[in-house]
Design a protein around this motif. Structure first.
Motif, PDB file in Angstrom:
ATOM      1  N   LYS A   1     -67.346  25.196 -54.784  1.00  0.00           N
ATOM      2  CA  LYS A   1     -67.904  25.629 -53.496  1.00  0.00           C
ATOM      3  C   LYS A   1     -68.071  27.146 -53.434  1.00  0.00           C
ATOM      4  N   LEU A   2     -68.710  27.691 -54.477  1.00  0.00           N
ATOM      5  CA  LEU A   2     -68.841  29.138 -54.606  1.00  0.00           C
ATOM      6  C   LEU A   2     -69.747  29.755 -53.552  1.00  0.00           C
ATOM      7  N   LEU A   3     -70.621  28.959 -52.952  1.00  0.00           N
ATOM      8  CA  LEU A   3     -71.509  29.489 -51.910  1.00  0.00           C
ATOM      9  C   LEU A   3     -70.877  29.414 -50.514  1.00  0.00           C
ATOM     10  N   GLU A   4     -69.694  28.814 -50.417  1.00  0.00           N
ATOM     11  CA  GLU A   4     -69.040  28.659 -49.120  1.00  0.00           C
ATOM     12  C   GLU A   4     -67.806  29.551 -48.962  1.00  0.00           C
ATOM     13  N   ILE A   5     -67.209  29.938 -50.076  1.00  0.00           N
ATOM     14  CA  ILE A   5     -65.972  30.724 -50.011  1.00  0.00           C
ATOM     15  C   ILE A   5     -66.278  32.194 -49.771  1.00  0.00           C
TER      16      ILE A   5
ATOM     17  N   LYS B   1     -68.602  37.499 -47.494  1.00  0.00           N
ATOM     18  CA  LYS B   1     -69.125  36.143 -47.495  1.00  0.00           C
ATOM     19  C   LYS B   1     -70.024  35.928 -48.711  1.00  0.00           C
ATOM     20  N   SER B   2     -69.898  34.803 -49.316  1.00  0.00           N
ATOM     21  CA  SER B   2     -70.634  34.530 -50.564  1.00  0.00           C
ATOM     22  C   SER B   2     -72.132  34.365 -50.320  1.00  0.00           C
ATOM     23  N   ASN B   3     -72.899  34.751 -51.334  1.00  0.00           N
ATOM     24  CA  ASN B   3     -74.339  34.496 -51.377  1.00  0.00           C
ATOM     25  C   ASN B   3     -74.735  34.283 -52.834  1.00  0.00           C
TER      26      ASN B   3
END
Length: 431
Positions: A207-211, A223-225
């Motif tokens: 979940k690299l785009l949510e952490i 915040k990840s992007n």
């Protein structure tokens, strides 16, 4: 960089200096310092430099695949283990096709094998009759060319010399060259696809785009992007990213190269002939434009044909993976009109006709026999078929003519040699 790689040394003094003069001087100085034996070793290494680059890149990438990517596949939930077996098959096919292409013969034209390759007619444009090889003195078969880079022999249906496999590509091994290209295109795109699924699986599973990521320099949570995720994966999977980039870029390049050769096969051309056809088409377009402009100005009449057999002279330099190594100078070979016509025309009109004549319709490739026959010619080389000798014989009229001329010369010289004994015997009788 432009003058060292791209520019034509035949038309640019700077390019000639950078590509020809300077390397020759450096090579001569090295020869004086190192000696002949060391220079022979260095020359062999330089000649096979592309082979060394190929082995370094491909073996390096496969080492990373086996060492890093295969364990990753075992832990991934998005890529099945069966792809490791497929990878072994592709690995074997990759180096098997390279080995086959580098060791297979393109076909060598000799006195004994001449009749097996004599199955193309002369088109009187790219290939003219009654031409002999300056080195071997063999009659030049249509579509053949002398290979000075490896075999020092005439090669039938000569295509080019490939430095990646260090072999000349001709009639009998062109099919293996196409196989070599196709397997490497599949290898690059297949490998790229597997790597992309592996990276996608890691993004989804973790979940690299949510952490949120912690910035050590500022002490803040970010915040990840997609950009931050890319940086994170690149730092953790640097070798895997490198392999993905190499495979993807090389896949695009090889796919374009393969597409070009598929086009050549479909139209029954070779790389050597395609360069010559390009020169011819440029010349015809230029000459037609000059004629059209001259007609508008009233210099010549429309459709004026001075020397209908005029054709552009095409280059016959070495052809490698990147094309012909020597440029061609476009000029026309013109045949003089009849003497009676010369007397009727003024010198100005004759000069105008010589310069602004109508070249006529664009010539066509007489070797193009349709999609199916063109591909059969490549997959099943004509010289290896059982009916090879039945298909041959286009050069027989010219070889027969040469033999007749030789017999005529021998017969003409015979009386002069046979008269000497008679004259001597006559003198002996008189004394």
């Amino acid at each position: 960089m432009y003058f060292c790689v791209i520019a034509d040394p035949e038309s640019s003094d700077m390019a000639y200096t950078m590509q020809v003069s300077l390397p020759n001087k450096i090579w001569q100085q090295l020869g004086k310092v190192m000696g002949k034996q060391q220079m022979d070793i260095l020359s062999a290494i330089v000649e096979r430099s592309l082979v060394l680059v190929y082995l370094a890149v491909v073996l390096g990438c496969w080492t990373i695949v086996f060492w890093f990517i295969y364990p990753w596949i075992s832990t991934s939930t998005h890529v099945a283990d069966v792809h490791k077996i497929v990878g072994y098959v592709i690995f074997a096919a990759c180096f098997g096709s390279w080995r086959l292409c580098s060791t297979s013969t393109p076909g060598i034209i000799t006195v004994k094998s001449f009749k097996h390759f004599d199955h193309y007619p002369y088109d009187n444009l790219l290939f003219l009759p009654n031409k002999r090889c300056d080195t071997t003195n063999l009659l030049r078969i249509p579509r053949s060319k002398f290979d000075r880079l490896k075999y020092d022999q005439n090669v039938p249906r000569y295509d080019h010399f490939c430095g990646w496999v260090y072999n000349t590509i001709g009639e009998q091994n062109y099919r293996w060259f196409l196989l070599f290209l196709a397997i490497h295109v599949v290898m690059c795109f297949y490998g790229s696809t597997v790597c992309m699924f592996l990276f996608y699986g890691e993004i989804v599973d973790k979940k690299l785009l949510e952490i949120k990521f912690f910035d050590r320099s500022t002490g803040q949570k970010i915040k990840s992007n997609w950009f931050i995720t890319f940086q994170y994966l690149f730092s953790r999977r640097t070798y895997e990213f490198a392999v993905l980039a190499v495979m993807f870029v090389m896949g695009i390049a090889l796919a374009g190269f393969l597409g070009y050769h598929l086009y050549l096969t479909t139209t029954n051309q070779t790389t050597n002939e395609a360069g010559k056809w390009s020169d011819i088409q440029k010349w015809y377009k230029s000459q037609a434009k000059k004629h059209k402009e001259a007609v508008k100005k009233g210099i010549v009449k429309e459709g004026t044909r001075y020397g209908q057999s005029a054709v552009p002279a095409v280059s016959d330099g070495d052809v490698t993976c990147t094309g012909a190594t020597s440029g061609s100078q476009q000029h026309q070979q013109q045949h003089s009109p009849d003497q009676s016509q010369n007397q009727q025309q003024s010198e100005a009109e004759l000069q105008a006709q010589q310069e602004y004549f109508d070249p006529g319709p664009m010539p066509k490739n007489m070797y193009d026999r349709g999609f199916v026959e063109n591909w059969k010619e490549v997959i099943f080389p004509m010289s290896l078929r059982k009916d090879a000798l039945e298909l041959a014989g286009f050069s027989r009229p010219y070889t027969a003519k040469a033999a007749a001329e030789a017999r005529a010369k021998k017969a003409a010289a015979a009386p002069t040699t046979s008269q000497k004994p008679n004259e001597t015997s006559g003198k002996a009788k008189s004394t």
